[in-house]
Motif scaffolding. Structure first.
Motif, PDB file in Angstrom:
ATOM      1  N   SER A   1       1.122  -1.102 -13.714  1.00 51.20           N
ATOM      2  CA  SER A   1       0.833   0.697 -13.548  1.00 51.20           C
ATOM      3  C   SER A   1       2.326   1.390 -13.647  1.00 51.20           C
ATOM      4  CB  SER A   1       0.595   0.879 -12.169  1.00 51.20           C
ATOM      5  OG  SER A   1      -0.743   0.325 -12.089  1.00 51.20           O
TER       6      SER A   1
ATOM      7  N   THR B   1      -1.855  -8.192  -6.600  1.00 52.26           N
ATOM      8  CA  THR B   1      -1.725  -6.549  -6.366  1.00 52.26           C
ATOM      9  C   THR B   1      -0.367  -5.924  -6.904  1.00 52.26           C
ATOM     10  OG1 THR B   1      -3.128  -6.647  -4.356  1.00 52.26           O
ATOM     11  CG2 THR B   1      -1.723  -4.480  -4.789  1.00 52.26           C
TER      12      THR B   1
ATOM     13  N   GLU C   1       0.851  -1.241  -0.002  1.00 54.21           N
ATOM     14  CA  GLU C   1       0.126   0.028   0.021  1.00 54.21           C
ATOM     15  C   GLU C   1       0.945   1.139   0.023  1.00 54.21           C
ATOM     16  OE1 GLU C   1      -3.550   2.144   2.723  1.00 54.21           O
ATOM     17  OE2 GLU C   1      -2.451   0.114   3.120  1.00 54.21           O
TER      18      GLU C   1
ATOM     19  N   ASN D   1       2.068   1.743  -3.385  1.00 56.21           N
ATOM     20  CA  ASN D   1       0.965   2.288  -4.234  1.00 56.21           C
ATOM     21  C   ASN D   1       0.922   3.680  -4.172  1.00 56.21           C
ATOM     22  OD1 ASN D   1      -1.289   1.931  -6.011  1.00 56.21           O
ATOM     23  ND2 ASN D   1      -2.528   2.361  -4.057  1.00 56.21           N
TER      24      ASN D   1
ATOM     25  N   LEU E   1       0.490  -3.350  -9.868  1.00 56.01           N
ATOM     26  CA  LEU E   1       1.494  -2.041  -9.711  1.00 56.01           C
ATOM     27  C   LEU E   1       2.483  -2.120 -10.550  1.00 56.01           C
ATOM     28  CD1 LEU E   1       1.748  -2.086  -5.748  1.00 56.01           C
ATOM     29  CD2 LEU E   1       0.228  -0.599  -7.317  1.00 56.01           C
TER      30      LEU E   1
END
Length: 359
Positions: A279, A272, A194, A197, A276
């Motif tokens: 991304s 996740t 997190e 992120n 990422l």
């Protein structure tokens, strides 16, 4: 450019070349801190907690009917690690793995115990970097030995649950204690992911608004950090799957559901991470697009300025010719008239560009 951390690691590994398997050589960074041993012995109605000075004091709990958690902080002394092997009958190759802080997650199943290596993750917001540390678990019928290098307080919640008798941990055996420790490590992955992120979102905003070379360095740094994250997380899934599939008396059927839950969490972390990673890959395209857009805006302004001056330059070029006979050359108001015409042309073109929404 060579990585100084890798260079130092290779130098330390060179000391092991040619030595027999199972030779205890510490290849991590040299430390001066004394090794600390914390011990918690418990069952549903009994609790004993102490700090002990030697491994021999822990050996008395090896065959106890209670559950014992031996938390050792420090792996840099070969003699100390050798004592663990002597008192708990640990294979020398396992001891060698314990002294290697670069080991990836793995599991080794023996008749009397199970050995597992996991890695904890930490995120440093000042440097926006991820670091990891190996956690060695030796899981016996009635004990769990946790060995780590630093004195990180990651496992404090498990300690509090045992002391305060929260949940079912005091009612369960060593397999459940091992599960609780592993589950805490995996849950901590969510926190680190997190934080990464959040950093990706900040860099994404900067990429769109101000695509500078410094932003490109940040994107590359994020890509490197995600690669570091994948290294300790991906192998752990195989470790958990082996725990679920392998029938061992230490991990009883009652703990299978808990390890399946850990596996589900681990899959979420891996998915996740993949999102990422995509991304960050997209940030390179965003950076290129934003940079091209910025350059196009600059070229657009330069093109409009050049276009505005083309007719003006044309008129100035004509009146700069060395002819004796030239319109308005002998006229008193010739100079202002030409300037007015040039100004009128410039204003007309400016209004035309505005109407076309080129400005």
């Amino acid at each position: 450019m060579r990585n100084p951390l890798l260079t130092n690691l290779f130098k330390r590994y060179s000391h092991k070349v040619g030595l027999p398997p199972g030779t205890l050589v510490y290849v991590g960074e040299q430390r001066e801190e004394p090794i600390q041993i914390n011990l918690i012995d418990y069952n549903e109605s009994y609790l004993h907690e102490s700090t002990v000075g030697t491994v021999g004091e822990c050996a008395a709990f090896k065959n106890a009917e209670t559950v014992t958690w031996i938390h050792i902080q420090g792996i840099h002394e070969a003699d100390f690690i050798s004592e663990i092997g002597e008192h708990f009958d640990i294979n020398s190759l396992i001891l060698e793995d314990i002294m290697n802080p670069t080991q990836l997650p793995k599991i080794e199943v023996f008749d009397e115990y199970i050995f597992m290596i996991l890695r904890t993750l930490r995120y440093n917001p000042d440097t926006c970097s991820v670091s990891d540390e190996p956690i060695n678990l030796i899981i016996g019928q009635n004990y769990v030995i946790l060995i780590q290098e630093s004195g990180e307080k990651l496992f404090k919640p498990i300690h509090n649950r045992i002391v305060n008798q929260h949940g079912r941990i005091r009612k369960m055996q060593s397999g459940y204690l091992a599960y609780a420790l592993i589950d805490l490590i995996v849950d901590n992955y969510f926190i680190v992911v997190e934080q990464i992120n959040d950093q990706i979102e900040l860099v994404e905003e900067e990429t769109i608004t101000n695509p500078t070379p410094e932003i490109l360095k940040k994107i590359n740094h994020l890509r490197q950090q995600l690669l570091l994250l994948r290294k300790p997380i991906l192998p752990l899934r195989d470790v958990i799957n082996e725990v679920i599939s392998d029938e061992t008396p230490i991990f009883k059927d009652e703990t299978d559901q808990y390890f399946r839950d850990v596996n589900d969490h681990l899959i979420q972390v891996i998915q996740t991470l993949e999102i990422l990673r995509m991304s960050v890959s997209g940030l390179f395209d965003t950076y290129s697009s934003a940079l091209n857009h910025k350059m196009n805006e600059v070229m657009k302004v330069l093109t409009i300025v050049a276009t505005l001056f083309i007719p003006l330059t044309f008129i100035a070029g004509i009146y700069g010719m060395n002819f004796k006979i030239m319109p308005e050359l002998e006229t008193q108001w010739g100079y202002p008239i030409v300037l007015s015409i040039m100004g009128l042309i410039g204003i007309t073109m400016f209004i035309f560009f505005k109407i076309k929404k080129w400005l």
